[in-house]
Design an enzyme around this catalytic site. Sequence first.
Site, mmCIF file in Angstrom:
data_model
loop_
_atom_site.group_PDB
_atom_site.id
_atom_site.type_symbol
_atom_site.label_atom_id
_atom_site.label_comp_id
_atom_site.label_asym_id
_atom_site.label_seq_id
_atom_site.Cartn_x
_atom_site.Cartn_y
_atom_site.Cartn_z
ATOM 1 N N LEU A 35 11.520 -20.410 -5.001
ATOM 2 C CA LEU A 35 10.561 -19.515 -4.335
ATOM 3 C C LEU A 35 9.215 -19.637 -5.032
ATOM 4 C CD1 LEU A 35 9.941 -17.007 -2.425
ATOM 5 C CD2 LEU A 35 10.553 -15.574 -4.382
ATOM 6 N N ARG A 88 2.211 -5.100 5.920
ATOM 7 C CA ARG A 88 1.446 -4.087 5.187
ATOM 8 C C ARG A 88 2.195 -2.765 5.277
ATOM 9 N NH1 ARG A 88 -4.776 -2.949 4.456
ATOM 10 N NH2 ARG A 88 -4.591 -1.027 3.266
ATOM 11 N N GLU A 113 -12.064 -5.443 -4.698
ATOM 12 C CA GLU A 113 -12.636 -4.101 -4.513
ATOM 13 C C GLU A 113 -11.932 -3.057 -5.391
ATOM 14 O OE1 GLU A 113 -11.707 -6.121 -1.866
ATOM 15 O OE2 GLU A 113 -13.785 -6.764 -1.568
ATOM 16 N N SER A 165 -7.716 -5.909 5.033
ATOM 17 C CA SER A 165 -8.375 -5.540 3.771
ATOM 18 C C SER A 165 -8.737 -6.734 2.885
ATOM 19 C CB SER A 165 -7.488 -4.554 2.978
ATOM 20 O OG SER A 165 -7.378 -3.349 3.675
ATOM 21 N N HIS A 178 2.469 3.427 -9.025
ATOM 22 C CA HIS A 178 2.368 1.980 -9.281
ATOM 23 C C HIS A 178 3.603 1.492 -10.042
ATOM 24 C CE1 HIS A 178 -1.538 2.001 -7.567
ATOM 25 N NE2 HIS A 178 -2.148 2.617 -8.564
ATOM 26 N N ASP A 213 0.831 -1.210 0.000
ATOM 27 C CA ASP A 213 0.000 0.000 0.000
ATOM 28 C C ASP A 213 0.868 1.263 0.000
ATOM 29 O OD1 ASP A 213 -2.356 1.363 -0.051
ATOM 30 O OD2 ASP A 213 -2.795 1.131 2.077
ATOM 31 N N GLY A 214 0.349 2.304 -0.632
ATOM 32 C CA GLY A 214 0.997 3.619 -0.557
ATOM 33 C C GLY A 214 1.528 4.153 -1.879
HETATM 34 C C1 FPP Z 1 -1.970 0.037 -3.348
HETATM 35 O O1 FPP Z 1 -1.509 1.363 -3.251
HETATM 36 C C2 FPP Z 1 -1.394 -0.626 -4.522
HETATM 37 C C3 FPP Z 1 -2.092 -1.218 -5.528
HETATM 38 C C4 FPP Z 1 -3.573 -1.305 -5.560
HETATM 39 C C5 FPP Z 1 -1.400 -1.805 -6.686
HETATM 40 C C6 FPP Z 1 -0.181 -2.596 -6.388
HETATM 41 C C7 FPP Z 1 0.575 -2.768 -7.633
HETATM 42 C C8 FPP Z 1 1.913 -2.694 -7.743
HETATM 43 C C9 FPP Z 1 2.837 -2.585 -6.601
HETATM 44 C C10 FPP Z 1 2.450 -2.727 -9.126
HETATM 45 C C11 FPP Z 1 3.293 -3.865 -9.491
HETATM 46 C C12 FPP Z 1 2.778 -5.201 -9.136
HETATM 47 C C13 FPP Z 1 3.145 -6.331 -9.790
HETATM 48 C C14 FPP Z 1 2.730 -7.659 -9.255
HETATM 49 C C15 FPP Z 1 3.964 -6.306 -11.021
HETATM 50 P P1 FPP Z 1 -2.577 2.516 -3.358
HETATM 51 O O2 FPP Z 1 -2.786 2.820 -4.798
HETATM 52 O O3 FPP Z 1 -3.824 2.132 -2.630
HETATM 53 O O4 FPP Z 1 -1.858 3.710 -2.648
HETATM 54 P P2 FPP Z 1 -2.516 4.818 -1.695
HETATM 55 O O5 FPP Z 1 -3.005 4.090 -0.470
HETATM 56 O O6 FPP Z 1 -1.375 5.704 -1.400
HETATM 57 O O7 FPP Z 1 -3.606 5.469 -2.471
#
Ligand code: FPP
Length: 262
Positions: free
Chosen positions: A143, A200, A79, A208, A49, A32-33
């Site tokens: 892994l 997390r 979600e 979540s 991302h 997250d983040g």
């Molecule tokens: C949550 O942060 C993150 C996601 C919903 C997407 C996670 C995806 C990646 C890390 C990209 C690469 C993944 C792979 C497997 C190649 P958020 O968008 O909710 O951030 P926020 O809480 O700051 O809004």
Amino acid sequence: MPAPPASHPPPAPEPTAAGGGRVPQHIAIVMDGNGRWAQRRGRPRTFGHRAGAKTVRLCVRFCLERGIRALTLFAFSSENWKRPQEEVGALMNLFMRSLDREVDELHEHGVRLRFIGERAHLSAAIGKRMDSAERRTAGNTALHLNVAISYGGRWDIVQAARTLAQAAVRGQLDPSTIDEALFAQHVELAEQPAPDLFIRTGGDRRISNFLLWQMAYTELWFTDTLWPDLDVAELDRALVDFAARERRFGRTGAQVAQVGGA
Ligand code: FPP
């Protein structure tokens, strides 16, 4: 009904790290983040991302180096489909490009890829790449890298219940024989040990709708660090904290001391 795989084997004694502590065999992560990381830099959320994808590489390398056997990443939840269409599209493109770019190297390092979640919701192009990556890496053992896409813990429990109900309707299963062990054989990742450690990033202290069934006894670890900023030093702090925890699995501390936590 076909014979199901052995389900969530009981936790084996964990290997010992150089520092003497126990090492988790399976880590599950909510990444997250990304959005906040990008917004703090005045950039669109999708920039975060893309930066987050680099942290995924770092985590895989970390697990390979530390002898961790399984890593499960929450890449996209059931979600997350509610997010703006532009962000969903950008994430799907990122998954597709990551698969195109990374599978060769993951395979070279002995990583076995597995995708969990509601695949019917994903495009044919992504589904095809997932199938091909899973087939190609199926023999690897260094892994297990499990990527949860369009995944929800409640969905997982419901799909297991549906499978059992269908078997009962076909007369292949006596409902009175359904117990926790049988149910566990039908949730995702049934053939892998349950996660020992949940991490997390991003400051929120919640699960979540991640692996709700599988994480009944998982140790939880939270950090305010945003996913793209996570580094090896912080991952090592999570491992040190994990190694110091007493895992009782319902027993008393005295019993655990007697049997060595196994
Ligand atoms: C949550 O942060 C993150 C996601 C919903 C997407 C996670 C995806 C990646 C890390 C990209 C690469 C993944 C792979 C497997 C190649 P958020 O968008 O909710 O951030 P926020 O809480 O700051 O809004």
